[in-house]
Design a protein around this motif. Sequence first.
Motif, PDB file in Angstrom:
ATOM      1  N   GLU A  95       0.835  -1.208   0.000  1.00  0.00           N
ATOM      2  CA  GLU A  95       0.000   0.000   0.000  1.00  0.00           C
ATOM      3  C   GLU A  95       0.867   1.255   0.000  1.00  0.00           C
ATOM      4  O   GLU A  95       0.551   2.232  -0.686  1.00  0.00           O
ATOM      5  N   PHE A 141       2.177   1.714  -3.541  1.00  0.00           N
ATOM      6  CA  PHE A 141       1.147   2.250  -4.435  1.00  0.00           C
ATOM      7  C   PHE A 141       0.871   3.718  -4.144  1.00  0.00           C
ATOM      8  O   PHE A 141       0.572   4.487  -5.060  1.00  0.00           O
ATOM      9  N   SER A 142       0.998   4.137  -2.907  1.00  0.00           N
ATOM     10  CA  SER A 142       0.872   5.550  -2.573  1.00  0.00           C
ATOM     11  C   SER A 142       1.982   6.352  -3.257  1.00  0.00           C
ATOM     12  O   SER A 142       1.736   7.434  -3.804  1.00  0.00           O
ATOM     13  N   ARG A 172       1.258   6.514  -6.973  1.00  0.00           N
ATOM     14  CA  ARG A 172       0.172   7.467  -7.209  1.00  0.00           C
ATOM     15  C   ARG A 172       0.699   8.906  -7.191  1.00  0.00           C
ATOM     16  O   ARG A 172       0.306   9.737  -8.019  1.00  0.00           O
ATOM     17  N   ARG A 196      -7.333  -3.889  -5.612  1.00  0.00           N
ATOM     18  CA  ARG A 196      -7.858  -2.633  -5.078  1.00  0.00           C
ATOM     19  C   ARG A 196      -7.198  -1.425  -5.763  1.00  0.00           C
ATOM     20  O   ARG A 196      -7.849  -0.434  -6.076  1.00  0.00           O
ATOM     21  N   ASN A 197      -5.906  -1.507  -5.997  1.00  0.00           N
ATOM     22  CA  ASN A 197      -5.201  -0.381  -6.603  1.00  0.00           C
ATOM     23  C   ASN A 197      -5.351  -0.322  -8.120  1.00  0.00           C
ATOM     24  O   ASN A 197      -5.411   0.759  -8.690  1.00  0.00           O
ATOM     25  N   TYR A 198      -5.406  -1.470  -8.791  1.00  0.00           N
ATOM     26  CA  TYR A 198      -5.565  -1.480 -10.244  1.00  0.00           C
ATOM     27  C   TYR A 198      -6.989  -1.134 -10.672  1.00  0.00           C
ATOM     28  O   TYR A 198      -7.192  -0.574 -11.736  1.00  0.00           O
TER      29      TYR A 198
END
Length: 125
Positions: free
Chosen positions: A51, A54-55, A58, A93-95
């Motif tokens: 996570e 991914f932050s 982003r 969740r991220n994709y």
Amino acid sequence: MSKLVRKNYPELGDVKAPYVHSVKHADTLYISGLTAFGTPAQHKGITAQAEEIFSQIRKIICSEGADFSSLIKVTIFITSFAEINALREVLYRNYGEHLPASSLVEVSRLFSPDLSIEIEAIFSL
């Protein structure tokens, strides 16, 4: 010939090794392998580390005017498949609906023993 733009992002912290966070070539953004090193997630499990990564991704793509709908490919290095199902939940969740081409590789270790995952990514801009 397209110009290469090599870039670091201050919000991700200082780079203390011979690389940059990203390289842009034409309409393609290559993001270096990112980890949770130096963050509160560094000493946590693979899902917290993922996570955090991914932050970071982003932050990079937002500053470049992109989002996960333009994700082309990821390469993920993990130190153990033990938590693969939890990791898959983080990935989905991220994709969202924008599933990329992907490689998932188990490695014996990453550069710090606290780290259990590293992710590199390629985006279309």
